[in-house]
Design a protein around this motif. Structure first.
Motif, PDB file in Angstrom:
ATOM      1  N   ASP A 163       0.841  -1.204   0.000  1.00  0.00           N
ATOM      2  CA  ASP A 163       0.000   0.000   0.000  1.00  0.00           C
ATOM      3  C   ASP A 163       0.873   1.250   0.000  1.00  0.00           C
ATOM      4  O   ASP A 163       2.105   1.178   0.067  1.00  0.00           O
ATOM      5  CB  ASP A 163      -0.957  -0.002   1.202  1.00  0.00           C
ATOM      6  CG  ASP A 163      -0.243  -0.161   2.530  1.00  0.00           C
ATOM      7  OD1 ASP A 163       0.865   0.389   2.700  1.00  0.00           O
ATOM      8  OD2 ASP A 163      -0.800  -0.839   3.408  1.00  0.00           O
ATOM      9  N   ILE A 164       0.211   2.391  -0.048  1.00  0.00           N
ATOM     10  CA  ILE A 164       0.906   3.673  -0.104  1.00  0.00           C
ATOM     11  C   ILE A 164       1.736   3.923   1.156  1.00  0.00           C
ATOM     12  O   ILE A 164       2.856   4.429   1.083  1.00  0.00           O
ATOM     13  CB  ILE A 164      -0.101   4.824  -0.336  1.00  0.00           C
ATOM     14  CG1 ILE A 164      -0.752   4.672  -1.713  1.00  0.00           C
ATOM     15  CG2 ILE A 164       0.576   6.183  -0.224  1.00  0.00           C
ATOM     16  CD1 ILE A 164      -1.926   5.601  -1.970  1.00  0.00           C
ATOM     17  N   ASP A 165       1.199   3.545   2.289  1.00  0.00           N
ATOM     18  CA  ASP A 165       1.937   3.764   3.545  1.00  0.00           C
ATOM     19  C   ASP A 165       3.262   3.002   3.544  1.00  0.00           C
ATOM     20  O   ASP A 165       4.280   3.518   4.014  1.00  0.00           O
ATOM     21  CB  ASP A 165       1.090   3.356   4.748  1.00  0.00           C
ATOM     22  CG  ASP A 165      -0.079   4.311   4.982  1.00  0.00           C
ATOM     23  OD1 ASP A 165       0.027   5.494   4.577  1.00  0.00           O
ATOM     24  OD2 ASP A 165      -1.095   3.875   5.561  1.00  0.00           O
ATOM     25  N   ALA A 200       7.001   4.679   3.842  1.00  0.00           N
ATOM     26  CA  ALA A 200       7.932   4.237   4.881  1.00  0.00           C
ATOM     27  C   ALA A 200       9.270   3.793   4.291  1.00  0.00           C
ATOM     28  O   ALA A 200      10.273   3.754   5.002  1.00  0.00           O
ATOM     29  CB  ALA A 200       7.307   3.099   5.692  1.00  0.00           C
ATOM     30  N   ALA A 201       9.285   3.470   3.023  1.00  0.00           N
ATOM     31  CA  ALA A 201      10.502   2.958   2.391  1.00  0.00           C
ATOM     32  C   ALA A 201      11.356   4.040   1.741  1.00  0.00           C
ATOM     33  O   ALA A 201      12.421   3.731   1.189  1.00  0.00           O
ATOM     34  CB  ALA A 201      10.131   1.895   1.354  1.00  0.00           C
ATOM     35  N   VAL A 202      10.931   5.293   1.784  1.00  0.00           N
ATOM     36  CA  VAL A 202      11.727   6.364   1.187  1.00  0.00           C
ATOM     37  C   VAL A 202      13.112   6.362   1.841  1.00  0.00           C
ATOM     38  O   VAL A 202      13.244   6.294   3.061  1.00  0.00           O
ATOM     39  CB  VAL A 202      11.029   7.727   1.340  1.00  0.00           C
ATOM     40  CG1 VAL A 202      11.970   8.868   0.966  1.00  0.00           C
ATOM     41  CG2 VAL A 202       9.774   7.769   0.480  1.00  0.00           C
ATOM     42  N   LEU A 222      14.495   4.395  -3.306  1.00  0.00           N
ATOM     43  CA  LEU A 222      13.263   5.176  -3.340  1.00  0.00           C
ATOM     44  C   LEU A 222      13.587   6.554  -2.766  1.00  0.00           C
ATOM     45  O   LEU A 222      14.091   6.657  -1.646  1.00  0.00           O
ATOM     46  CB  LEU A 222      12.173   4.519  -2.506  1.00  0.00           C
ATOM     47  CG  LEU A 222      11.671   3.164  -3.008  1.00  0.00           C
ATOM     48  CD1 LEU A 222      10.699   2.554  -2.017  1.00  0.00           C
ATOM     49  CD2 LEU A 222      11.010   3.316  -4.356  1.00  0.00           C
ATOM     50  N   THR A 223      13.346   7.605  -3.535  1.00  0.00           N
ATOM     51  CA  THR A 223      13.720   8.938  -3.081  1.00  0.00           C
ATOM     52  C   THR A 223      12.535   9.808  -2.670  1.00  0.00           C
ATOM     53  O   THR A 223      12.685  10.714  -1.870  1.00  0.00           O
ATOM     54  CB  THR A 223      14.539   9.677  -4.156  1.00  0.00           C
ATOM     55  OG1 THR A 223      13.768   9.734  -5.361  1.00  0.00           O
ATOM     56  CG2 THR A 223      15.860   8.960  -4.403  1.00  0.00           C
ATOM     57  N   LYS A 224      11.356   9.518  -3.237  1.00  0.00           N
ATOM     58  CA  LYS A 224      10.194  10.329  -2.888  1.00  0.00           C
ATOM     59  C   LYS A 224       8.931   9.611  -3.335  1.00  0.00           C
ATOM     60  O   LYS A 224       8.914   8.957  -4.378  1.00  0.00           O
ATOM     61  CB  LYS A 224      10.305  11.696  -3.576  1.00  0.00           C
ATOM     62  CG  LYS A 224       9.200  12.659  -3.255  1.00  0.00           C
ATOM     63  CD  LYS A 224       9.506  14.101  -3.679  1.00  0.00           C
ATOM     64  CE  LYS A 224       9.607  14.270  -5.159  1.00  0.00           C
ATOM     65  NZ  LYS A 224       9.634  15.697  -5.578  1.00  0.00           N
ATOM     66  N   VAL A 225       7.867   9.752  -2.553  1.00  0.00           N
ATOM     67  CA  VAL A 225       6.545   9.248  -2.914  1.00  0.00           C
ATOM     68  C   VAL A 225       5.577  10.411  -2.733  1.00  0.00           C
ATOM     69  O   VAL A 225       5.492  10.988  -1.651  1.00  0.00           O
ATOM     70  CB  VAL A 225       6.128   8.054  -2.027  1.00  0.00           C
ATOM     71  CG1 VAL A 225       4.710   7.612  -2.347  1.00  0.00           C
ATOM     72  CG2 VAL A 225       7.104   6.889  -2.192  1.00  0.00           C
ATOM     73  N   THR A 226       4.889  10.756  -3.809  1.00  0.00           N
ATOM     74  CA  THR A 226       3.931  11.856  -3.731  1.00  0.00           C
ATOM     75  C   THR A 226       2.573  11.402  -4.240  1.00  0.00           C
ATOM     76  O   THR A 226       2.488  10.625  -5.197  1.00  0.00           O
ATOM     77  CB  THR A 226       4.400  13.075  -4.553  1.00  0.00           C
ATOM     78  OG1 THR A 226       4.634  12.663  -5.903  1.00  0.00           O
ATOM     79  CG2 THR A 226       5.665  13.666  -3.991  1.00  0.00           C
ATOM     80  N   ILE A 286       6.151   7.521  -7.715  1.00  0.00           N
ATOM     81  CA  ILE A 286       7.295   6.970  -7.002  1.00  0.00           C
ATOM     82  C   ILE A 286       8.555   7.438  -7.718  1.00  0.00           C
ATOM     83  O   ILE A 286       8.751   7.146  -8.902  1.00  0.00           O
ATOM     84  CB  ILE A 286       7.252   5.424  -6.989  1.00  0.00           C
ATOM     85  CG1 ILE A 286       5.948   4.935  -6.395  1.00  0.00           C
ATOM     86  CG2 ILE A 286       8.448   4.858  -6.245  1.00  0.00           C
ATOM     87  CD1 ILE A 286       5.708   3.450  -6.625  1.00  0.00           C
ATOM     88  N   HIS A 287       9.377   8.165  -7.000  1.00  0.00           N
ATOM     89  CA  HIS A 287      10.647   8.642  -7.543  1.00  0.00           C
ATOM     90  C   HIS A 287      11.735   7.679  -7.074  1.00  0.00           C
ATOM     91  O   HIS A 287      11.834   7.379  -5.885  1.00  0.00           O
ATOM     92  CB  HIS A 287      10.953  10.055  -7.040  1.00  0.00           C
ATOM     93  CG  HIS A 287       9.965  11.059  -7.521  1.00  0.00           C
ATOM     94  ND1 HIS A 287      10.285  12.035  -8.424  1.00  0.00           N
ATOM     95  CD2 HIS A 287       8.647  11.243  -7.233  1.00  0.00           C
ATOM     96  CE1 HIS A 287       9.222  12.783  -8.670  1.00  0.00           C
ATOM     97  NE2 HIS A 287       8.214  12.322  -7.960  1.00  0.00           N
ATOM     98  N   ARG A 288      12.548   7.218  -8.031  1.00  0.00           N
ATOM     99  CA  ARG A 288      13.603   6.254  -7.719  1.00  0.00           C
ATOM    100  C   ARG A 288      14.907   6.681  -8.383  1.00  0.00           C
ATOM    101  O   ARG A 288      14.915   7.057  -9.545  1.00  0.00           O
ATOM    102  CB  ARG A 288      13.222   4.866  -8.234  1.00  0.00           C
ATOM    103  CG  ARG A 288      11.907   4.368  -7.696  1.00  0.00           C
ATOM    104  CD  ARG A 288      11.431   3.143  -8.420  1.00  0.00           C
ATOM    105  NE  ARG A 288      11.123   3.444  -9.811  1.00  0.00           N
ATOM    106  CZ  ARG A 288      10.462   2.625 -10.618  1.00  0.00           C
ATOM    107  NH1 ARG A 288      10.062   1.444 -10.186  1.00  0.00           N
ATOM    108  NH2 ARG A 288      10.215   2.956 -11.866  1.00  0.00           N
TER     109      ARG A 288
END
Length: 151
Positions: free
Chosen positions: A7-9, A13-15, A113-117, A125-127
């Motif tokens: 899920d999104i959470d 949490a993995a950023v 993983l650098t950012k999730v917006t 998902i920015h990677r």
């Protein structure tokens, strides 16, 4: 081994987490030639082994964009988002081709993983993806990849 984010959470949490590596992919001449056919890029450094043997690398090399395109299956192998209805490539930010990929060499990816917006349909998902070239001191390619997951 694929890391699944249910899920999104879990994504949030993995950023900052580094994932991978993927399995190795061998970049053989057939793959290079098929890429040349698909894109119309028939530059001799990629598709003419005889001429390339006398060139700067002593052999043919993969197209930079072939290396970049292989980020897709490698990142799919590294991570998945099981709750998503669909995943699409949204784009790329900084991309650099640091080391040529000689024919018959192997590459694999590592990602962070650098950012999730959140976006209206789900998340972006920015990677940061680094494509390792086996036995090379520097990566073949580094790219900041953006994927969109639709929920």
């Amino acid at each position: 081994m694929t890391t699944d984010f249910p899920d999104i959470d879990a994504l949030r949490a993995a950023v900052g987490l580094e994932l991978g590596p993927s399995d190795w992919i061998t970049v053989d001449q057939r793959r290079i030639d098929l890429f040349a056919e698909a894109t119309g890029d028939h530059q001799w450094i990629h598709v003419d082994p005889d001429r390339a043997a006398a060139g700067p690398y002593g052999t043919t090399i993969a197209h930079g964009f072939l290396t970049l395109s292989l980020i897709v299956p490698m990142t799919q192998e590294i991570m998945s988002v099981s709750a998503a209805k669909a995943g699409i490539n949204y784009g790329l930010d900084k991309v650099r081709f640091l080391t040529p990929v000689p024919v018959n060499s192997r590459i694999r990816a590592h990602l962070t993983l650098t950012k999730v917006t959140e976006v209206p349909t789900g998340v972006q998902i920015h990677r940061h993806v680094s494509v390792e070239l086996e036995n090379a001191p520097r990566p073949a390619c580094v790219a900041d990849s953006i994927a969109r997951c639709v929920f």
